[in-house]
Design an enzyme around this catalytic site. Sequence first.
Site, short mmCIF file in Angstrom:
data_model
loop_
_atom_site.label_atom_id
_atom_site.label_comp_id
_atom_site.label_asym_id
_atom_site.label_seq_id
_atom_site.Cartn_x
_atom_site.Cartn_y
_atom_site.Cartn_z
N CYS A 131 0.85 -1.19 0.00
CA CYS A 131 0.00 0.00 0.00
C CYS A 131 0.89 1.25 0.00
O CYS A 131 1.78 1.39 0.84
CB CYS A 131 -0.89 -0.01 1.23
SG CYS A 131 -1.91 1.47 1.40
N CYS A 178 0.20 3.20 3.53
CA CYS A 178 0.56 2.68 4.86
C CYS A 178 1.60 1.56 4.84
O CYS A 178 2.07 1.13 5.89
CB CYS A 178 -0.68 2.20 5.61
SG CYS A 178 -1.27 0.57 5.09
N CYS A 233 -7.45 -1.15 1.06
CA CYS A 233 -6.46 -1.60 2.04
C CYS A 233 -7.14 -1.70 3.40
O CYS A 233 -7.75 -0.74 3.87
CB CYS A 233 -5.29 -0.62 2.11
SG CYS A 233 -4.14 -0.97 3.47
N CYS A 277 -5.51 1.00 6.23
CA CYS A 277 -5.64 2.46 6.21
C CYS A 277 -6.86 2.93 5.43
O CYS A 277 -7.11 4.13 5.35
CB CYS A 277 -4.38 3.10 5.66
SG CYS A 277 -4.17 2.90 3.88
N CYS A 330 -8.20 -5.41 -10.20
CA CYS A 330 -7.77 -4.37 -11.13
C CYS A 330 -7.33 -3.17 -10.28
O CYS A 330 -8.16 -2.46 -9.72
CB CYS A 330 -8.94 -4.01 -12.03
SG CYS A 330 -8.54 -2.80 -13.28
FE FE Z 1 -2.93 1.02 3.46
#
Ligand code: FE
Length: 137
Positions: A52, A55, A101, A104, A125
């Site tokens: 990510c 984060c 995610c 976060c 995607c």
């Molecule tokens: Fe994240």
Amino acid sequence: MTDKNSEKIVKTDAEWRQQLTPMQFAVTRQQATERPFTGEYVHNKADGTYNCVACGQALFSSETKFESGSGWPSFWDMIQEGNVELREDNTHGMRRVEVVCSRCGSHLGHLFDDGPEETTGQRYCINSAALTFEKKG
Ligand code: FE
């Protein structure tokens, strides 16, 4: 790999704006979509982990990346149960599944069921702008 039980990260938009580029902010915090074939990881074939961008949580592995022809990085599975959250998305007159995610809350992309048949049959995607690539080794 980040533990799936790690604590949630909550920040204000002002804090995210400080940390992210305008493009990264638009995608992860405002559900924007980068234009196809413009992202830095569309054709990345190196071995490693996609984390990510906001984060750092591990989200996808190069082992499940495939060429979908869509213009966005495509994966047929998440790296680990619990790291990626799925949400119903009925915006823009479509019924889609949003990929987020779990740590976060960053928007990553969408999930479709037209992935490679010999795998899970799913296609995550994902916007390149929501990811950072960590090369193996
Ligand atoms: Fe994240």
